[in-house]
Motif scaffolding. Structure first.
Motif, mmCIF file in Angstrom:
data_model
loop_
_atom_site.group_PDB
_atom_site.id
_atom_site.type_symbol
_atom_site.label_atom_id
_atom_site.label_comp_id
_atom_site.label_asym_id
_atom_site.label_seq_id
_atom_site.Cartn_x
_atom_site.Cartn_y
_atom_site.Cartn_z
ATOM 1 N N GLY A 60 -1.298 -5.391 -10.461
ATOM 2 C CA GLY A 60 -0.157 -3.860 -10.656
ATOM 3 C C GLY A 60 -0.796 -2.249 -9.985
ATOM 4 N N LEU A 61 -0.896 -1.514 -10.193
ATOM 5 C CA LEU A 61 -1.117 -0.204 -9.820
ATOM 6 C C LEU A 61 -2.031 0.115 -9.792
ATOM 7 C CD1 LEU A 61 0.756 1.299 -7.635
ATOM 8 C CD2 LEU A 61 1.150 3.513 -8.677
ATOM 9 N N MET A 62 -3.050 1.067 -8.350
ATOM 10 C CA MET A 62 -4.468 0.848 -8.399
ATOM 11 C C MET A 62 -4.984 1.907 -7.307
ATOM 12 S SD MET A 62 -6.545 -3.055 -7.695
ATOM 13 C CE MET A 62 -5.085 -4.120 -8.587
ATOM 14 N N GLU A 63 -5.874 2.608 -7.540
ATOM 15 C CA GLU A 63 -6.587 3.519 -6.271
ATOM 16 C C GLU A 63 -6.900 2.271 -5.077
ATOM 17 O OE1 GLU A 63 -9.070 7.609 -5.102
ATOM 18 O OE2 GLU A 63 -7.523 7.150 -7.490
ATOM 19 N N LEU A 64 -7.473 2.473 -4.147
ATOM 20 C CA LEU A 64 -8.375 1.787 -3.125
ATOM 21 C C LEU A 64 -9.088 2.307 -2.560
ATOM 22 C CD1 LEU A 64 -6.254 -0.740 -1.507
ATOM 23 C CD2 LEU A 64 -7.700 -1.105 -3.469
ATOM 24 N N LEU A 88 1.025 -1.142 -0.056
ATOM 25 C CA LEU A 88 -0.038 -0.112 -0.287
ATOM 26 C C LEU A 88 1.072 1.572 0.604
ATOM 27 C CD1 LEU A 88 -2.715 -0.906 2.564
ATOM 28 C CD2 LEU A 88 -2.765 -0.757 -0.056
ATOM 29 N N TYR A 89 0.478 2.152 -1.050
ATOM 30 C CA TYR A 89 1.194 3.888 -1.057
ATOM 31 C C TYR A 89 0.195 4.900 -0.108
ATOM 32 C CZ TYR A 89 4.604 0.437 -3.810
ATOM 33 O OH TYR A 89 5.127 -0.325 -3.117
ATOM 34 N N LEU A 90 0.679 6.116 0.575
ATOM 35 C CA LEU A 90 -0.072 6.810 0.054
ATOM 36 C C LEU A 90 0.537 7.782 -0.758
ATOM 37 C CD1 LEU A 90 -2.144 8.882 2.091
ATOM 38 C CD2 LEU A 90 0.259 9.202 3.498
ATOM 39 N N GLY A 111 -3.416 13.755 -4.025
ATOM 40 C CA GLY A 111 -3.994 14.119 -2.666
ATOM 41 C C GLY A 111 -3.766 13.900 -2.192
ATOM 42 N N GLY A 112 -3.622 12.768 -1.839
ATOM 43 C CA GLY A 112 -3.770 11.956 -0.520
ATOM 44 C C GLY A 112 -4.215 10.653 -0.440
ATOM 45 N N ARG A 113 -4.448 9.894 -1.763
ATOM 46 C CA ARG A 113 -5.397 8.822 -1.604
ATOM 47 C C ARG A 113 -3.581 7.615 -1.240
ATOM 48 N NH1 ARG A 113 -5.131 8.223 -8.784
ATOM 49 N NH2 ARG A 113 -2.657 8.513 -8.997
ATOM 50 N N VAL A 114 -4.957 6.574 -1.259
ATOM 51 C CA VAL A 114 -4.575 5.435 -1.246
ATOM 52 C C VAL A 114 -4.417 4.449 -2.140
ATOM 53 C CG1 VAL A 114 -4.408 3.622 0.333
ATOM 54 C CG2 VAL A 114 -4.825 5.350 1.488
ATOM 55 N N LEU A 115 -2.897 3.794 -2.710
ATOM 56 C CA LEU A 115 -2.775 3.486 -3.843
ATOM 57 C C LEU A 115 -2.642 1.962 -3.070
ATOM 58 C CD1 LEU A 115 -0.886 5.332 -6.054
ATOM 59 C CD2 LEU A 115 -3.326 5.135 -6.504
ATOM 60 N N ALA A 116 -2.888 0.990 -3.532
ATOM 61 C CA ALA A 116 -2.148 -0.949 -3.904
ATOM 62 C C ALA A 116 -1.760 -1.289 -4.607
ATOM 63 C CB ALA A 116 -3.387 -1.236 -3.347
#
Length: 216
Positions: free
Chosen positions: A143-147, A114-116, A123-128
């Motif tokens: 791959g990379l996606m927004e959670l 997980l990434y901030l 804008g501060g979203r959380v990505l996986a």
């Protein structure tokens, strides 16, 4: 006996002491961005903690895959791939080409992370980042996606999976202390569990079994 530290609806275990101002400054300097207040508040109580909660990740077919990103990185000094915030920042930049203002903060039991996203666009979203699995395990989105649009929103989305509770009760609980810890975990994260006929019946059965085994 208390087994967990509670933060909102989350039961945390194994956390280190709250990070120092110097540790926060080192993370922000390497990150090249200030940490959001919600993240800082959680870090005060969850520094390096483990927590058993489910995250719904889009599966690419209109549904979700249930994943557990349960290891929260610590604010300790660190190097590459060592489950510290600064170490994981360095590793992400070295091995994955991550830009500045991207903070790895938790992982599952493998290489999914997980990434901030603190970039202007993020804008501060959380990505996986979800690791691809071999074909024989079944297809999954990877791959990379927004959670979630924010760290707070991601925390709010975490939940205890009912099927996992039933499976753990049936196959994993072998000591009265484990059952006591599970009750506390459920009281924090699933307050209505005693009104769930399936969980409460299996919990009561496990209590009887453990009591009988202690008397033998």
């Amino acid at each position: 006996m208390t087994y967990y530290t509670q933060y909102r609806h989350l039961a945390l275990e194994g956390a280190k002491p709250a990070p120092t101002a110097q540790q926060i400054a080192a993370i922000e300097a390497l990150l090249e961005a200030p940490l959001p207040p919600a993240f800082l508040a959680f870090l005060q109580v969850a520094n390096g903690a483990w927590f058993d909660y489910t995250t719904d990740v889009p599966d690419g077919n209109g549904g979700v895959e249930k994943m557990g990103f349960n290891t929260f990185f610590s604010a300790d000094e660190g190097d590459f791939c060592d489950e510290t915030l600064v170490g994981e920042i360095r590793a992400a930049r070295e091995h994955a080409g991550m830009p500045v203002k991207i903070l790895p903060f938790a992982r599952d039991g493998g290489n999914s992370m997980l990434y901030l996203d603190l970039t202007d666009e993020g804008g501060g979203r959380v990505l996986a980042y979800v690791q691809e699995l071999p074909d024989w395990t079944g297809k999954r989105a990877h791959g990379l996606m927004e959670l979630a649009p924010s760290f707070d929103a991601w925390l709010d989305s975490l939940y205890i999976d009912r099927d996992s509770v039933l499976d753990e009760l049936e196959h994993c609980v072998s000591e009265p202390s484990h059952l006591d810890a599970m009750a506390e975990w459920l009281d924090i994260g699933m307050p209505a569990w005693r009104r769930d006929a399936g969980i409460s019946a299996l919990f009561a059965l496990k209590q009887v079994e453990l009591c009988a085994s202690e008397q033998d």
